[in-house]
Design an enzyme around this catalytic site. Structure first.
Site, PDB file in Angstrom:
ATOM      1  N   HIS A  91      42.543  44.893  36.928  1.00  0.00           N
ATOM      2  CA  HIS A  91      42.800  43.868  35.923  1.00  0.00           C
ATOM      3  C   HIS A  91      42.112  44.273  34.615  1.00  0.00           C
ATOM      4  O   HIS A  91      41.297  45.201  34.587  1.00  0.00           O
ATOM      5  CB  HIS A  91      42.291  42.486  36.386  1.00  0.00           C
TER       6      HIS A  91
HETATM    7  C1  T46 Z   1      35.425  42.760  36.830  1.00  0.00           C
HETATM    8  C2  T46 Z   1      35.033  43.661  37.942  1.00  0.00           C
HETATM    9  C3  T46 Z   1      34.113  44.761  37.503  1.00  0.00           C
HETATM   10  C4  T46 Z   1      33.600  34.147  41.264  1.00  0.00           C
HETATM   11  O1  T46 Z   1      33.678  33.075  41.890  1.00  0.00           O
HETATM   12  N1  T46 Z   1      32.758  34.242  40.197  1.00  0.00           N
HETATM   13  C5  T46 Z   1      32.612  35.394  39.496  1.00  0.00           C
HETATM   14  O2  T46 Z   1      31.820  35.434  38.517  1.00  0.00           O
HETATM   15  C6  T46 Z   1      33.362  36.552  39.908  1.00  0.00           C
HETATM   16  C7  T46 Z   1      33.212  37.856  39.156  1.00  0.00           C
HETATM   17  C8  T46 Z   1      34.179  36.437  40.992  1.00  0.00           C
HETATM   18  N2  T46 Z   1      34.290  35.250  41.667  1.00  0.00           N
HETATM   19  C9  T46 Z   1      35.153  35.171  42.837  1.00  0.00           C
HETATM   20  C10 T46 Z   1      36.635  35.310  42.557  1.00  0.00           C
HETATM   21  C11 T46 Z   1      37.168  35.979  43.805  1.00  0.00           C
HETATM   22  O3  T46 Z   1      37.470  34.986  44.767  1.00  0.00           O
HETATM   23  O4  T46 Z   1      34.830  36.273  43.703  1.00  0.00           O
HETATM   24  C12 T46 Z   1      35.991  36.782  44.322  1.00  0.00           C
HETATM   25  C13 T46 Z   1      36.127  38.283  44.080  1.00  0.00           C
HETATM   26  O5  T46 Z   1      36.390  38.495  42.686  1.00  0.00           O
HETATM   27  P1  T46 Z   1      37.451  39.601  42.164  1.00  0.00           P
HETATM   28  O6  T46 Z   1      38.529  39.756  43.151  1.00  0.00           O
HETATM   29  O7  T46 Z   1      37.819  39.234  40.766  1.00  0.00           O
HETATM   30  O8  T46 Z   1      36.538  40.923  42.177  1.00  0.00           O
HETATM   31  P2  T46 Z   1      36.872  42.355  41.532  1.00  0.00           P
HETATM   32  O9  T46 Z   1      35.934  43.312  42.163  1.00  0.00           O
HETATM   33  O10 T46 Z   1      38.313  42.671  41.597  1.00  0.00           O
HETATM   34  O11 T46 Z   1      36.493  42.197  39.956  1.00  0.00           O
HETATM   35  C14 T46 Z   1      35.199  41.847  39.560  1.00  0.00           C
HETATM   36  C15 T46 Z   1      35.252  40.814  38.419  1.00  0.00           C
HETATM   37  O12 T46 Z   1      36.036  39.697  38.850  1.00  0.00           O
HETATM   38  C16 T46 Z   1      35.851  41.377  37.165  1.00  0.00           C
HETATM   39  O13 T46 Z   1      35.635  40.494  36.088  1.00  0.00           O
HETATM   40  O14 T46 Z   1      35.528  43.181  35.687  1.00  0.00           O
HETATM   41  O15 T46 Z   1      34.489  42.999  39.082  1.00  0.00           O
END
Ligand code: T46
Length: 136
Positions: free
Chosen positions: A49
């Site tokens: 993303h």
């Molecule tokens: C990014 C990369 C480097 C939350 O509830 N609060 C938060 O602050 C974050 C970051 C995530 N979440 C929840 C949302 C999802 O249910 O944690 C779960 C995993 O998040 P996500 O699938 O977005 O994780 P990544 O590794 O794809 O991405 C993350 C960050 O979301 C993003 O901003 O830049 O790490």
């Protein structure tokens, strides 16, 4: 593509190392949120993303991982394997994280609170947005 890394000087002594990061002093933005990624399973690639507004610093405080960056024109592969080195990721930058070592802990300092509205999760939408911005 220019890759921007910050090196944070460790305050080392005979007991070991300590790194301090102060909001207004050491970073180009004031961070409002901290999160970290650990226990990443073998072969996992995550991210996929970009963000509309969010700026971040990624620090692999334990182990190592790689970051794929894509600004819509150029890409870069960045290795993070130093606990006192941070990768700056601006807004409008596609990112994927991969090749996590089993002991990897990826710490992230984020400029904004969490909101799903800031995510661009479709790569074609991302490219379209970058192209439109380039035309203006
Ligand atoms: C990014 C990369 C480097 C939350 O509830 N609060 C938060 O602050 C974050 C970051 C995530 N979440 C929840 C949302 C999802 O249910 O944690 C779960 C995993 O998040 P996500 O699938 O977005 O994780 P990544 O590794 O794809 O991405 C993350 C960050 O979301 C993003 O901003 O830049 O790490």
């Amino acid at each position: 593509m220019e890759v921007i890394k910050y090196t944070f000087p460790p305050h080392g002594d005979e007991r070991g190392q300590l790194v301090a990061i102060e909001a207004r002093k050491d970073l180009p933005f004031e961070f409002k949120r901290v999160y970290y990624i650990y226990d990443t399973k073998d072969g996992v690639r995550r991210g996929f993303h970009a963000h509309l507004k969010l700026q971040q610093i990624l620090i692999c405080v334990s182990g190592s991982c790689k970051i794929h960056l894509d600004n819509g024109y150029e890409t870069a592969e960045v290795v993070l394997d130093k606990p006192n080195e941070g990768l700056y990721i601006a807004n409008n930058m596609w990112r994927e994280m991969y090749d996590f070592s089993p002991d990897a802990v990826l710490l992230v300092l984020a400029s904004e609170l969490y909101t799903e509205d800031d995510y661009i999760r479709n790569y074609d939408d991302f490219l379209k947005m970058i192209k439109e911005q380039g035309e203006n």
